[in-house]
Design a protein around this motif. Structure first.
Motif, PDB file in Angstrom:
ATOM      1  N   ILE A 107       5.226  -5.345  -7.603  1.00 38.74           N
ATOM      2  CA  ILE A 107       3.991  -4.561  -7.809  1.00 38.74           C
ATOM      3  C   ILE A 107       3.019  -4.814  -6.667  1.00 38.74           C
ATOM      4  CG2 ILE A 107       1.952  -4.358  -9.284  1.00 38.74           C
ATOM      5  CD1 ILE A 107       3.824  -4.751 -11.679  1.00 38.74           C
ATOM      6  N   LYS A 108       2.884  -6.106  -6.291  1.00 35.80           N
ATOM      7  CA  LYS A 108       1.982  -6.422  -5.175  1.00 35.80           C
ATOM      8  C   LYS A 108       2.456  -5.759  -3.897  1.00 35.80           C
ATOM      9  CE  LYS A 108       0.165 -10.866  -6.751  1.00 35.80           C
ATOM     10  NZ  LYS A 108       0.131 -12.316  -6.501  1.00 35.80           N
ATOM     11  N   GLN A 109       3.771  -5.763  -3.691  1.00 36.55           N
ATOM     12  CA  GLN A 109       4.310  -5.137  -2.476  1.00 36.55           C
ATOM     13  C   GLN A 109       4.040  -3.629  -2.504  1.00 36.55           C
ATOM     14  OE1 GLN A 109       8.542  -5.582  -2.066  1.00 36.55           O
ATOM     15  NE2 GLN A 109       8.524  -5.017   0.091  1.00 36.55           N
ATOM     16  N   GLU A 110       4.282  -2.999  -3.635  1.00 40.19           N
ATOM     17  CA  GLU A 110       4.029  -1.562  -3.754  1.00 40.19           C
ATOM     18  C   GLU A 110       2.548  -1.259  -3.592  1.00 40.19           C
ATOM     19  OE1 GLU A 110       5.719  -0.339  -7.455  1.00 40.19           O
ATOM     20  OE2 GLU A 110       7.778  -0.691  -6.766  1.00 40.19           O
ATOM     21  N   MET A 111       1.682  -2.143  -4.155  1.00 42.86           N
ATOM     22  CA  MET A 111       0.237  -1.919  -4.003  1.00 42.86           C
ATOM     23  C   MET A 111      -0.166  -2.054  -2.548  1.00 42.86           C
ATOM     24  SD  MET A 111      -1.416  -3.747  -7.332  1.00 42.86           S
ATOM     25  CE  MET A 111      -3.072  -3.450  -6.774  1.00 42.86           C
ATOM     26  N   GLY A 112       0.429  -3.015  -1.847  1.00 42.65           N
ATOM     27  CA  GLY A 112       0.130  -3.167  -0.421  1.00 42.65           C
ATOM     28  C   GLY A 112       0.542  -1.933   0.350  1.00 42.65           C
ATOM     29  N   MET A 113       1.697  -1.399   0.009  1.00 44.21           N
ATOM     30  CA  MET A 113       2.161  -0.184   0.689  1.00 44.21           C
ATOM     31  C   MET A 113       1.258   0.983   0.340  1.00 44.21           C
ATOM     32  SD  MET A 113       6.217  -0.626   0.073  1.00 44.21           S
ATOM     33  CE  MET A 113       6.992   0.193   1.435  1.00 44.21           C
ATOM     34  N   LEU A 114       0.831   1.034  -0.908  1.00 45.02           N
ATOM     35  CA  LEU A 114      -0.072   2.093  -1.335  1.00 45.02           C
ATOM     36  C   LEU A 114      -1.400   1.986  -0.585  1.00 45.02           C
ATOM     37  CD1 LEU A 114      -0.604   4.446  -3.301  1.00 45.02           C
ATOM     38  CD2 LEU A 114      -1.460   2.764  -4.929  1.00 45.02           C
ATOM     39  N   TYR A 115      -1.905   0.756  -0.455  1.00 40.75           N
ATOM     40  CA  TYR A 115      -3.151   0.542   0.260  1.00 40.75           C
ATOM     41  C   TYR A 115      -3.011   0.977   1.724  1.00 40.75           C
ATOM     42  CZ  TYR A 115      -7.319  -1.785   2.005  1.00 40.75           C
ATOM     43  OH  TYR A 115      -8.518  -2.051   2.606  1.00 40.75           O
ATOM     44  N   ASP A 116      -1.868   0.593   2.330  1.00 40.92           N
ATOM     45  CA  ASP A 116      -1.626   1.010   3.720  1.00 40.92           C
ATOM     46  C   ASP A 116      -1.561   2.531   3.830  1.00 40.92           C
ATOM     47  OD1 ASP A 116      -1.564  -1.632   4.500  1.00 40.92           O
ATOM     48  OD2 ASP A 116       0.642  -1.767   4.506  1.00 40.92           O
ATOM     49  N   ASP A 117      -0.926   3.184   2.847  1.00 39.31           N
ATOM     50  CA  ASP A 117      -0.849   4.650   2.858  1.00 39.31           C
ATOM     51  C   ASP A 117      -2.237   5.274   2.725  1.00 39.31           C
ATOM     52  OD1 ASP A 117       1.880   4.604   3.131  1.00 39.31           O
ATOM     53  OD2 ASP A 117       2.305   4.946   0.988  1.00 39.31           O
ATOM     54  N   LEU A 118      -3.068   4.696   1.850  1.00 38.87           N
ATOM     55  CA  LEU A 118      -4.420   5.222   1.673  1.00 38.87           C
ATOM     56  C   LEU A 118      -5.244   5.078   2.947  1.00 38.87           C
ATOM     57  CD1 LEU A 118      -5.336   4.014  -1.924  1.00 38.87           C
ATOM     58  CD2 LEU A 118      -4.898   6.340  -1.185  1.00 38.87           C
ATOM     59  N   GLU A 119      -5.113   3.927   3.610  1.00 38.34           N
ATOM     60  CA  GLU A 119      -5.845   3.727   4.861  1.00 38.34           C
ATOM     61  C   GLU A 119      -5.383   4.701   5.931  1.00 38.34           C
ATOM     62  OE1 GLU A 119      -5.778  -0.260   6.296  1.00 38.34           O
ATOM     63  OE2 GLU A 119      -7.304  -0.921   4.902  1.00 38.34           O
ATOM     64  N   GLN A 120      -4.075   4.939   5.983  1.00 36.24           N
ATOM     65  CA  GLN A 120      -3.540   5.861   6.976  1.00 36.24           C
ATOM     66  C   GLN A 120      -4.050   7.285   6.711  1.00 36.24           C
ATOM     67  OE1 GLN A 120       0.704   6.069   7.011  1.00 36.24           O
ATOM     68  NE2 GLN A 120       0.779   6.983   9.040  1.00 36.24           N
ATOM     69  N   GLN A 121      -4.078   7.671   5.447  1.00 34.81           N
ATOM     70  CA  GLN A 121      -4.597   8.990   5.105  1.00 34.81           C
ATOM     71  C   GLN A 121      -6.091   9.085   5.419  1.00 34.81           C
ATOM     72  OE1 GLN A 121      -3.677   9.761   0.998  1.00 34.81           O
ATOM     73  NE2 GLN A 121      -1.470   9.991   1.391  1.00 34.81           N
ATOM     74  N   ALA A 122      -6.821   8.007   5.172  1.00 33.74           N
ATOM     75  CA  ALA A 122      -8.255   8.013   5.460  1.00 33.74           C
ATOM     76  C   ALA A 122      -8.485   8.134   6.953  1.00 33.74           C
ATOM     77  CB  ALA A 122      -8.899   6.740   4.920  1.00 33.74           C
ATOM     78  N   GLU A 123      -7.688   7.474   7.773  1.00 30.23           N
ATOM     79  CA  GLU A 123      -7.835   7.583   9.231  1.00 30.23           C
ATOM     80  C   GLU A 123      -7.549   8.998   9.691  1.00 30.23           C
ATOM     81  OE1 GLU A 123      -5.483   4.707  11.310  1.00 30.23           O
ATOM     82  OE2 GLU A 123      -6.492   3.026  10.351  1.00 30.23           O
ATOM     83  N   GLU A 124      -6.548   9.614   9.093  1.00 34.55           N
ATOM     84  CA  GLU A 124      -6.206  10.981   9.470  1.00 34.55           C
ATOM     85  C   GLU A 124      -7.332  11.952   9.102  1.00 34.55           C
ATOM     86  OE1 GLU A 124      -2.502  11.874   7.566  1.00 34.55           O
ATOM     87  OE2 GLU A 124      -1.366  10.531   8.874  1.00 34.55           O
ATOM     88  N   MET A 125      -8.048  11.649   8.042  1.00 33.91           N
ATOM     89  CA  MET A 125      -9.126  12.520   7.600  1.00 33.91           C
ATOM     90  C   MET A 125     -10.458  12.132   8.238  1.00 33.91           C
ATOM     91  SD  MET A 125      -7.923  12.599   3.641  1.00 33.91           S
ATOM     92  CE  MET A 125      -9.190  13.535   2.933  1.00 33.91           C
ATOM     93  N   ASN A 126     -10.461  11.109   9.054  1.00 34.25           N
ATOM     94  CA  ASN A 126     -11.664  10.597   9.693  1.00 34.25           C
ATOM     95  C   ASN A 126     -12.722  10.204   8.664  1.00 34.25           C
ATOM     96  OD1 ASN A 126     -10.658  10.819  12.283  1.00 34.25           O
ATOM     97  ND2 ASN A 126     -11.233  12.984  12.389  1.00 34.25           N
ATOM     98  N   VAL A 127     -12.340   9.469   7.704  1.00 37.14           N
ATOM     99  CA  VAL A 127     -13.253   8.994   6.672  1.00 37.14           C
ATOM    100  C   VAL A 127     -13.729   7.617   7.081  1.00 37.14           C
ATOM    101  CG1 VAL A 127     -13.466   8.357   4.236  1.00 37.14           C
ATOM    102  CG2 VAL A 127     -12.040  10.300   4.895  1.00 37.14           C
ATOM    103  N   LYS A 128     -15.045   7.369   6.911  1.00 35.48           N
ATOM    104  CA  LYS A 128     -15.599   6.064   7.232  1.00 35.48           C
ATOM    105  C   LYS A 128     -15.566   5.197   5.993  1.00 35.48           C
ATOM    106  CE  LYS A 128     -18.740   7.365  10.863  1.00 35.48           C
ATOM    107  NZ  LYS A 128     -20.101   7.314  11.315  1.00 35.48           N
TER     108      LYS A 128
END
Length: 145
Positions: A107-128
Motif C-alpha cells: 500500500i505504501k509503495q502504491e501510495m508513493g507511486m500515486l503521489y509521484d503520478d499526482l506530482e507529475q500531473q501537477a507539473e504538466e498542468m503548471n500547478v503551484k
C-alpha cells in the motif's frame, strides 16, 4: 595257545562286552525313567487352585502395567497434540503478521507511486504547490520586510 582256547576267549570277550552294554542301557533307562517319575510326581503334587491363583495374580499385574502404560501414552500424546496446536497457532499468527506487513508495504509503495503520478500531473498542468516545500523557491527568494 590253541585255536579253541583263543576262540573261547574271544567268545567270552564278546559276551562280556554284550553284558556290559546291556547293563549300561539298563542304567540309562533307569535314569530317564527316574526323571520322568520325578516330573510326573511334581505335576501330580501341584495344586491346581494355587497354580490358577498365581496365573491370575500374574495376569492382574500384567493388566495393571498395561493400563498404566496406556494412560502414560495417552497423556504424552495429549501433550504432543497440545504442543502441535500451540505451534500451529503461533505459526498462523506469525503468518498473519507477515501478510499484514507485506500488504502495508504494498500500500505504501502504491501510495508513493500515486503521489509521484499526482506530482507529475501537477507539473504538466503548471500547478503551484501551496502546501509543503516548494521546489521552485530557493533560500534567496525570501520575502523582505
Amino acid at each position: 595257545m590253541s585255536d579253541s582256547s583263543r576262540e573261547d576267549r574271544d567268545r567270552m570277550k564278546e559276551e562280556y562286552k554284550d553284558h556290559y552294554r546291556r547293563i549300561r542301557d539298563a542304567k540309562e533307562k533307569l535314569r530317564s525313567s527316574s526323571y520322568a517319575k520325578k516330573a510326573g510326581d511334581a505335576v501330580r503334587q501341584m495344586n491346581a487352585d494355587e497354580l490358577l491363583n498365581s496365573v491370575d495374580h500374574f495376569l492382574g499385574k500384567l493388566r495393571y502395567k498395561m493400563a498404566s502404560i496406556e494412560s502414560k501414552l495417552d497423556v504424552a500424546m495429549d501433550d504432543i497434540l497440545a504442543d502441535d496446536e500451540q505451534k500451529q497457532s503461533d505459526l498462523d499468527e506469525e503468518m498473519k503478521k507477515e501478510k499484514a506487513k507485506e500488504t502495508l508495504r504494498q500500500i505504501k509503495q502504491e501510495m508513493g507511486m500515486l503521489y509521484d503520478d499526482l506530482e507529475q500531473q501537477a507539473e504538466e498542468m503548471n500547478v503551484k504547490k501551496t502546501v509543503g516545500p516548494q521546489p521552485d523557491m530557493t533560500s534567496d527568494s525570501t520575502p523582505e520586510t
